[in-house]
Write a protein that holds these residues in place. Structure first.
Motif, PDB file in Angstrom:
ATOM      1  N   GLY A  26       0.818  -1.203   0.000  1.00 48.65           N
ATOM      2  CA  GLY A  26       0.000   0.000   0.000  1.00 48.65           C
ATOM      3  C   GLY A  26       0.854   1.256   0.000  1.00 48.65           C
ATOM      4  N   SER A  27       1.902   1.245   0.786  1.00 43.91           N
ATOM      5  CA  SER A  27       2.817   2.386   0.843  1.00 43.91           C
ATOM      6  C   SER A  27       3.546   2.567  -0.487  1.00 43.91           C
ATOM      7  N   ASP A  28       4.000   1.454  -1.072  1.00 41.31           N
ATOM      8  CA  ASP A  28       4.666   1.518  -2.375  1.00 41.31           C
ATOM      9  C   ASP A  28       3.726   2.074  -3.441  1.00 41.31           C
ATOM     10  N   LEU A  29       2.469   1.622  -3.425  1.00 44.74           N
ATOM     11  CA  LEU A  29       1.488   2.098  -4.390  1.00 44.74           C
ATOM     12  C   LEU A  29       1.289   3.602  -4.242  1.00 44.74           C
ATOM     13  N   ARG A  30       1.118   4.056  -3.006  1.00 41.13           N
ATOM     14  CA  ARG A  30       0.917   5.481  -2.768  1.00 41.13           C
ATOM     15  C   ARG A  30       2.129   6.296  -3.220  1.00 41.13           C
ATOM     16  N   ASP A  31       3.320   5.839  -2.867  1.00 42.38           N
ATOM     17  CA  ASP A  31       4.536   6.562  -3.250  1.00 42.38           C
ATOM     18  C   ASP A  31       4.700   6.617  -4.770  1.00 42.38           C
ATOM     19  N   THR A  32       4.407   5.499  -5.432  1.00 42.84           N
ATOM     20  CA  THR A  32       4.539   5.445  -6.885  1.00 42.84           C
ATOM     21  C   THR A  32       3.550   6.383  -7.560  1.00 42.84           C
ATOM     22  N   VAL A  33       2.313   6.354  -7.105  1.00 42.41           N
ATOM     23  CA  VAL A  33       1.287   7.219  -7.698  1.00 42.41           C
ATOM     24  C   VAL A  33       1.621   8.682  -7.449  1.00 42.41           C
ATOM     25  N   THR A  34       2.021   8.998  -6.242  1.00 42.19           N
ATOM     26  CA  THR A  34       2.364  10.384  -5.912  1.00 42.19           C
ATOM     27  C   THR A  34       3.518  10.859  -6.778  1.00 42.19           C
ATOM     28  N   GLY A  35       4.534  10.030  -6.915  1.00 44.38           N
ATOM     29  CA  GLY A  35       5.682  10.383  -7.757  1.00 44.38           C
ATOM     30  C   GLY A  35       5.299  10.522  -9.219  1.00 44.38           C
ATOM     31  N   ALA A  36       4.468   9.615  -9.701  1.00 43.80           N
ATOM     32  CA  ALA A  36       4.059   9.653 -11.108  1.00 43.80           C
ATOM     33  C   ALA A  36       3.240  10.907 -11.396  1.00 43.80           C
ATOM     34  N   ARG A  37       2.383  11.280 -10.465  1.00 41.19           N
ATOM     35  CA  ARG A  37       1.551  12.475 -10.690  1.00 41.19           C
ATOM     36  C   ARG A  37       2.407  13.731 -10.815  1.00 41.19           C
ATOM     37  N   LEU A  38       3.579  13.710 -10.233  1.00 43.00           N
ATOM     38  CA  LEU A  38       4.458  14.881 -10.320  1.00 43.00           C
ATOM     39  C   LEU A  38       5.202  14.949 -11.652  1.00 43.00           C
TER      40      LEU A  38
END
Length: 109
Positions: A26-38
């Motif tokens: 879950g943490s990896d998913l959140r970090d990946t999505v947050t990074g990708a959105r940037l």
């Protein structure tokens, strides 16, 4: 091992391991999505200068926001489920210990 109907057998250590893995995913998913959105930012000029370019750019921005929010929501669910699985692991462990104490107290062991 066969159990009578209604009897549930669970490994608290395996459940705790699963919960930990779910939190990490879950943490990896959140970090990946947050990074990708940037980094998925597309400049408005990329849509050209035709009459529909601005609308297309706005639609793209809304799509990225909606997808990001949906994925972050999924990460929330995975992490929430992990908390519930961890709670189950502790409950099974406590029940196992209580059952063992009852057997000892009854003199069966």
């Amino acid at each position: 091992m066969s159990h009578p109907p209604g009897v549930l057998d669970a490994d608290p250590v395996a459940l705790a391991t699963l919960a930990t893995e779910c939190v990490e995913h879950g943490s990896d998913l959140r970090d990946t999505v947050t990074g990708a959105r940037l980094v998925i930012v597309v400049p408005p000029t990329a849509f050209g200068n035709s009459p529909g370019a601005e609308s297309l750019g706005n639609a793209y921005d809304r799509l990225i926001d909606a997808c990001g929010l949906a994925m972050e929501g999924m990460a929330d669910v995975v992490e929430s489920d992990a908390d519930k699985v961890l709670g189950m692991a502790f409950a099974f462990r406590q029940q196992d210990e209580a059952n063992a104490a009852n057997v000892r107290d009854a003199g069966a062991v």
